[in-house]
Design a protein around this motif. Structure first.
Motif, PDB file in Angstrom:
ATOM      1  N   ILE A 296      58.396  19.830  61.078  1.00 52.10           N
ATOM      2  CA  ILE A 296      59.140  19.133  60.447  1.00 52.10           C
ATOM      3  C   ILE A 296      59.712  20.029  58.745  1.00 52.10           C
ATOM      4  O   ILE A 296      58.636  20.357  57.840  1.00 52.10           O
ATOM      5  CB  ILE A 296      58.773  17.761  59.592  1.00 52.10           C
ATOM      6  CG1 ILE A 296      57.421  16.742  60.489  1.00 52.10           C
ATOM      7  CG2 ILE A 296      60.002  17.042  58.562  1.00 52.10           C
ATOM      8  CD1 ILE A 296      56.357  16.759  60.569  1.00 52.10           C
ATOM      9  N   PHE A 297      60.695  19.866  58.329  1.00 51.26           N
ATOM     10  CA  PHE A 297      61.543  20.803  57.764  1.00 51.26           C
ATOM     11  C   PHE A 297      62.052  19.886  56.867  1.00 51.26           C
ATOM     12  O   PHE A 297      62.931  19.220  56.502  1.00 51.26           O
ATOM     13  CB  PHE A 297      62.557  21.792  58.128  1.00 51.26           C
ATOM     14  CG  PHE A 297      63.188  22.592  56.826  1.00 51.26           C
ATOM     15  CD1 PHE A 297      62.774  23.427  56.727  1.00 51.26           C
ATOM     16  CD2 PHE A 297      64.292  22.017  56.621  1.00 51.26           C
ATOM     17  CE1 PHE A 297      63.496  24.479  55.004  1.00 51.26           C
ATOM     18  CE2 PHE A 297      65.279  23.031  55.842  1.00 51.26           C
ATOM     19  CZ  PHE A 297      64.964  23.671  54.698  1.00 51.26           C
ATOM     20  N   PHE A 298      61.143  20.304  55.936  1.00 52.81           N
ATOM     21  CA  PHE A 298      62.338  18.861  54.450  1.00 52.81           C
ATOM     22  C   PHE A 298      63.131  20.281  53.068  1.00 52.81           C
ATOM     23  O   PHE A 298      62.076  20.461  52.964  1.00 52.81           O
ATOM     24  CB  PHE A 298      60.204  18.461  53.814  1.00 52.81           C
ATOM     25  CG  PHE A 298      59.600  18.251  54.440  1.00 52.81           C
ATOM     26  CD1 PHE A 298      60.152  16.366  54.448  1.00 52.81           C
ATOM     27  CD2 PHE A 298      58.575  18.046  55.063  1.00 52.81           C
ATOM     28  CE1 PHE A 298      59.474  15.572  55.154  1.00 52.81           C
ATOM     29  CE2 PHE A 298      57.814  17.464  55.627  1.00 52.81           C
ATOM     30  CZ  PHE A 298      57.930  15.822  55.781  1.00 52.81           C
ATOM     31  N   GLY A 299      64.197  19.560  53.536  1.00 50.66           N
ATOM     32  CA  GLY A 299      65.032  20.312  52.356  1.00 50.66           C
ATOM     33  C   GLY A 299      64.950  19.490  51.251  1.00 50.66           C
ATOM     34  O   GLY A 299      65.547  18.410  51.528  1.00 50.66           O
ATOM     35  N   GLY A 300      64.910  20.241  50.497  1.00 49.96           N
ATOM     36  CA  GLY A 300      64.002  19.851  48.807  1.00 49.96           C
ATOM     37  C   GLY A 300      65.063  20.340  48.144  1.00 49.96           C
ATOM     38  O   GLY A 300      65.430  21.538  47.735  1.00 49.96           O
ATOM     39  N   PRO A 301      66.085  19.800  46.629  1.00 45.00           N
ATOM     40  CA  PRO A 301      66.378  20.492  45.622  1.00 45.00           C
ATOM     41  C   PRO A 301      65.659  21.607  45.073  1.00 45.00           C
ATOM     42  O   PRO A 301      64.614  21.260  44.437  1.00 45.00           O
ATOM     43  CB  PRO A 301      67.836  19.734  45.141  1.00 45.00           C
ATOM     44  CG  PRO A 301      66.418  18.892  44.993  1.00 45.00           C
ATOM     45  CD  PRO A 301      66.022  18.417  46.501  1.00 45.00           C
ATOM     46  N   PRO A 302      66.380  22.387  44.290  1.00 43.19           N
ATOM     47  CA  PRO A 302      65.302  23.670  42.969  1.00 43.19           C
ATOM     48  C   PRO A 302      64.938  22.891  42.030  1.00 43.19           C
ATOM     49  O   PRO A 302      66.064  21.653  41.887  1.00 43.19           O
ATOM     50  CB  PRO A 302      66.453  24.488  42.104  1.00 43.19           C
ATOM     51  CG  PRO A 302      67.535  24.543  43.267  1.00 43.19           C
ATOM     52  CD  PRO A 302      68.142  23.524  43.971  1.00 43.19           C
ATOM     53  N   PRO A 303      64.040  22.758  41.420  1.00 47.16           N
ATOM     54  CA  PRO A 303      63.160  21.702  40.119  1.00 47.16           C
ATOM     55  C   PRO A 303      64.058  21.156  39.434  1.00 47.16           C
ATOM     56  O   PRO A 303      64.053  19.900  39.225  1.00 47.16           O
ATOM     57  CB  PRO A 303      62.050  22.434  40.099  1.00 47.16           C
ATOM     58  CG  PRO A 303      61.343  23.311  41.291  1.00 47.16           C
ATOM     59  CD  PRO A 303      63.189  23.843  42.112  1.00 47.16           C
ATOM     60  N   GLY A 304      65.124  21.827  38.858  1.00 48.10           N
ATOM     61  CA  GLY A 304      65.765  21.785  37.904  1.00 48.10           C
ATOM     62  C   GLY A 304      67.076  20.806  37.892  1.00 48.10           C
ATOM     63  O   GLY A 304      67.510  20.566  36.413  1.00 48.10           O
ATOM     64  N   GLU A 305      67.740  20.786  38.801  1.00 45.14           N
ATOM     65  CA  GLU A 305      68.418  20.517  39.558  1.00 45.14           C
ATOM     66  C   GLU A 305      68.442  18.398  38.993  1.00 45.14           C
ATOM     67  O   GLU A 305      67.781  18.158  39.252  1.00 45.14           O
ATOM     68  CB  GLU A 305      68.795  20.470  41.229  1.00 45.14           C
ATOM     69  CG  GLU A 305      69.828  20.101  41.623  1.00 45.14           C
ATOM     70  CD  GLU A 305      71.091  21.346  41.323  1.00 45.14           C
ATOM     71  OE1 GLU A 305      71.819  20.550  41.758  1.00 45.14           O
ATOM     72  OE2 GLU A 305      71.081  21.949  40.703  1.00 45.14           O
ATOM     73  N   ARG A 306      69.774  18.975  38.392  1.00 40.65           N
ATOM     74  CA  ARG A 306      69.630  16.781  37.993  1.00 40.65           C
ATOM     75  C   ARG A 306      70.554  16.178  38.928  1.00 40.65           C
ATOM     76  O   ARG A 306      71.770  16.800  39.367  1.00 40.65           O
ATOM     77  CB  ARG A 306      70.766  17.370  36.716  1.00 40.65           C
ATOM     78  CG  ARG A 306      70.006  17.744  34.953  1.00 40.65           C
ATOM     79  CD  ARG A 306      70.805  17.621  34.403  1.00 40.65           C
ATOM     80  NE  ARG A 306      70.531  16.380  33.954  1.00 40.65           N
ATOM     81  CZ  ARG A 306      69.037  16.068  32.871  1.00 40.65           C
ATOM     82  NH1 ARG A 306      68.891  17.564  32.956  1.00 40.65           N
ATOM     83  NH2 ARG A 306      68.879  14.313  32.925  1.00 40.65           N
ATOM     84  N   LEU A 307      70.444  15.414  39.216  1.00 38.30           N
ATOM     85  CA  LEU A 307      70.444  14.582  40.391  1.00 38.30           C
ATOM     86  C   LEU A 307      70.996  13.266  39.862  1.00 38.30           C
ATOM     87  O   LEU A 307      70.484  12.757  38.909  1.00 38.30           O
ATOM     88  CB  LEU A 307      69.751  13.959  41.497  1.00 38.30           C
ATOM     89  CG  LEU A 307      68.728  15.618  41.870  1.00 38.30           C
ATOM     90  CD1 LEU A 307      67.349  14.974  42.542  1.00 38.30           C
ATOM     91  CD2 LEU A 307      69.862  16.635  43.105  1.00 38.30           C
ATOM     92  N   ALA A 308      72.153  13.070  40.456  1.00 38.33           N
ATOM     93  CA  ALA A 308      72.800  11.509  40.079  1.00 38.33           C
ATOM     94  C   ALA A 308      73.580  11.238  41.414  1.00 38.33           C
ATOM     95  O   ALA A 308      74.049  12.253  42.023  1.00 38.33           O
ATOM     96  CB  ALA A 308      73.347  11.838  38.975  1.00 38.33           C
ATOM     97  N   PRO A 309      74.429  10.285  41.722  1.00 35.16           N
ATOM     98  CA  PRO A 309      75.224   9.516  42.746  1.00 35.16           C
ATOM     99  C   PRO A 309      76.533  11.201  42.821  1.00 35.16           C
ATOM    100  O   PRO A 309      76.847  10.460  41.454  1.00 35.16           O
ATOM    101  CB  PRO A 309      76.517   8.464  42.444  1.00 35.16           C
ATOM    102  CG  PRO A 309      74.830   7.863  41.937  1.00 35.16           C
ATOM    103  CD  PRO A 309      73.515   8.761  40.703  1.00 35.16           C
ATOM    104  N   LEU A 310      77.575  11.937  43.280  1.00 35.01           N
ATOM    105  CA  LEU A 310      78.461  12.048  43.354  1.00 35.01           C
ATOM    106  C   LEU A 310      79.549  11.574  43.049  1.00 35.01           C
ATOM    107  O   LEU A 310      79.770  10.078  42.895  1.00 35.01           O
ATOM    108  CB  LEU A 310      78.765  12.726  44.638  1.00 35.01           C
ATOM    109  CG  LEU A 310      77.294  14.021  44.897  1.00 35.01           C
ATOM    110  CD1 LEU A 310      77.945  14.307  46.972  1.00 35.01           C
ATOM    111  CD2 LEU A 310      77.399  15.263  44.223  1.00 35.01           C
ATOM    112  N   PRO A 311      80.635  11.984  41.867  1.00 40.71           N
ATOM    113  CA  PRO A 311      81.928  11.137  41.339  1.00 40.71           C
ATOM    114  C   PRO A 311      82.373  11.180  42.121  1.00 40.71           C
ATOM    115  O   PRO A 311      82.848  10.064  42.520  1.00 40.71           O
ATOM    116  CB  PRO A 311      81.837  12.667  40.416  1.00 40.71           C
ATOM    117  CG  PRO A 311      80.999  13.360  40.146  1.00 40.71           C
ATOM    118  CD  PRO A 311      80.170  13.038  41.026  1.00 40.71           C
ATOM    119  N   GLN A 312      82.256  11.755  43.304  1.00 41.81           N
ATOM    120  CA  GLN A 312      83.484  11.138  44.871  1.00 41.81           C
ATOM    121  C   GLN A 312      82.870  10.454  45.462  1.00 41.81           C
ATOM    122  O   GLN A 312      84.193   9.945  45.997  1.00 41.81           O
ATOM    123  CB  GLN A 312      83.567  12.360  45.600  1.00 41.81           C
ATOM    124  CG  GLN A 312      83.678  14.536  44.624  1.00 41.81           C
ATOM    125  CD  GLN A 312      83.176  14.744  44.236  1.00 41.81           C
ATOM    126  OE1 GLN A 312      82.150  14.334  43.376  1.00 41.81           O
ATOM    127  NE2 GLN A 312      82.922  15.987  44.828  1.00 41.81           N
TER     128      GLN A 312
END
Length: 349
Positions: A296-312
């Motif tokens: 299993i490959f788990f694709g995660g973002p960079p640790p400091g990436e700010r995450l929230a629902p995309l405005p679009q």
């Protein structure tokens, strides 16, 4: 080898059950530009909305590479226990314990952090799909022990599957209309898992055959959970056992597929789509006389990436279901929970 202590069998024993087969949508990643690719993008979005789970064909990962990696992994797990224990620091080998909060399963595994060049060992063998120790792996791109054939194959496999994961996210962006929105929104989704500092993990699980002497008709191989990352890409050796939870809560079994990969929507992707996509709850049940090996490959973002629902994707009302957080904040919160707990509830508005 999985060795249960007194009282642990009761924790993982399951009643006999035969859940119905899941109706898993297929997405052809090789569909040519035009109507065929548009149809593939629509099928991908529909699958993510319905179950949060789909099959990928036309993925471009060489069959000989997949077979070689699976064979090498099976060979490793067949080695004497002492030899496997010696490899714990270099291959992230562990057994039975899933995370550090009391969850166990009928499983042994390898856990490797991922760099753009391939896989590196995770320092702690007690980690789970919750990436508690994944950050430690990124501190070194080489091992003091020369990489053997297994490591070389897992490196090559990781590069190929990460490339495929990027292509899946690009197609997903097209289906969501992000590519048409401009401003680089389409490619941004894929870049979350392909940047040099993206927090990705490769996990190789081995579920030994269920011993008849234990008396239980089925065992928990890996308990029910959702994956915290953006997405996970799964490949198994053809032995059944994977089950997904449908929207009504009933379990459905996933028939093995010798040629395709399976993709799980993760918690982070549920957030990015403001709940439009569903983070699929899944588990592995061991009731077979054959071993199951899954990668299993788990694709995660960079640790400091700010995450929230995309405005679009907020819709006409513009209401965000989730507050903004960093990936490091989310995974650290998850490390304090049991496997089956709902990690996202703490981040809802």
């Amino acid at each position: 080898m999985v060795v249960l202590a007194k009282g642990e069998l009761e924790q993982i024993a399951l009643p006999a059950a035969q859940p119905p087969a899941a109706d898993v949508r297929s997405v052809d990643l090789s569909a040519p530009a035009g109507p065929a690719r548009e149809a593939a993008a629509r099928a991908l979005v529909a699958a993510c909305e319905e179950h949060g789970f789909f099959r990928v064909t036309g993925h471009g990962v060489p069959a000989e590479l997949v077979c070689a990696a699976e064979a090498a992994a099976s060979g490793f797990f067949a080695r004497p226990q002492g030899e496997k224990d010696e490899e714990a620091p270099t291959l992230g080998y562990g057994s039975k314990r899933v995370g550090g909060n009391g969850d166990i399963g009928w499983v042994e595994y390898l856990l490797l952090g991922v760099t753009p060049a391939g896989a590196v060992p995770v320092a702690s063998a007690s980690s789970s799909t919750l990436p508690c120790a994944a950050a430690a792996a990124a501190s070194s791109s080489s091992s003091p022990t020369p990489a053997g054939p297994l490591r070389d194959l897992l490196d090559e496999y990781t590069v190929a599957v990460r490339r495929m994961a990027s292509a899946v996210l690009e197609l997903m962006a097209e289906g969501l209309g992000l590519a048409a929105a401009g401003g680089g929104a389409g490619g941004a989704l894929a870049r979350l898992v392909t940047r040099a500092d993206s927090d990705c993990v490769l996990r190789v699980n081995h579920y030994p055959p269920r011993p008849a002497a234990l008396g239980a008709p089925s065992l928990t191989g890996f308990g029910e959970h959702t994956d915290p990352q953006i997405m996970s890409v799964l490949r198994s050796n053809g032995t059944s056992g994977l089950e997904i939870a449908l929207r009504g809560g009933a379990w459905a079994s996933v028939p093995p597929d010798g040629d395709a990969f399976f993709v799980n929507v993760g918690d982070t992707l549920q957030v990015l789509t403001n709940g439009r996509f569903r983070s699929v709850r899944h588990r592995v049940v061991v009731n077979s006389e054959r071993s199951r090996v899954s990668m299993i490959f788990f694709g995660g973002p960079p640790p400091g990436e700010r995450l929230a629902p995309l405005p679009q994707l907020l819709g006409d009302g513009g209401r965000s279901r989730y507050r903004e957080f960093t990936w490091a904040e989310f995974k650290n919160s998850g490390c304090r929970t049991r496997l089956a707990e709902d990690r996202l509830s703490r981040f809802e508005n």
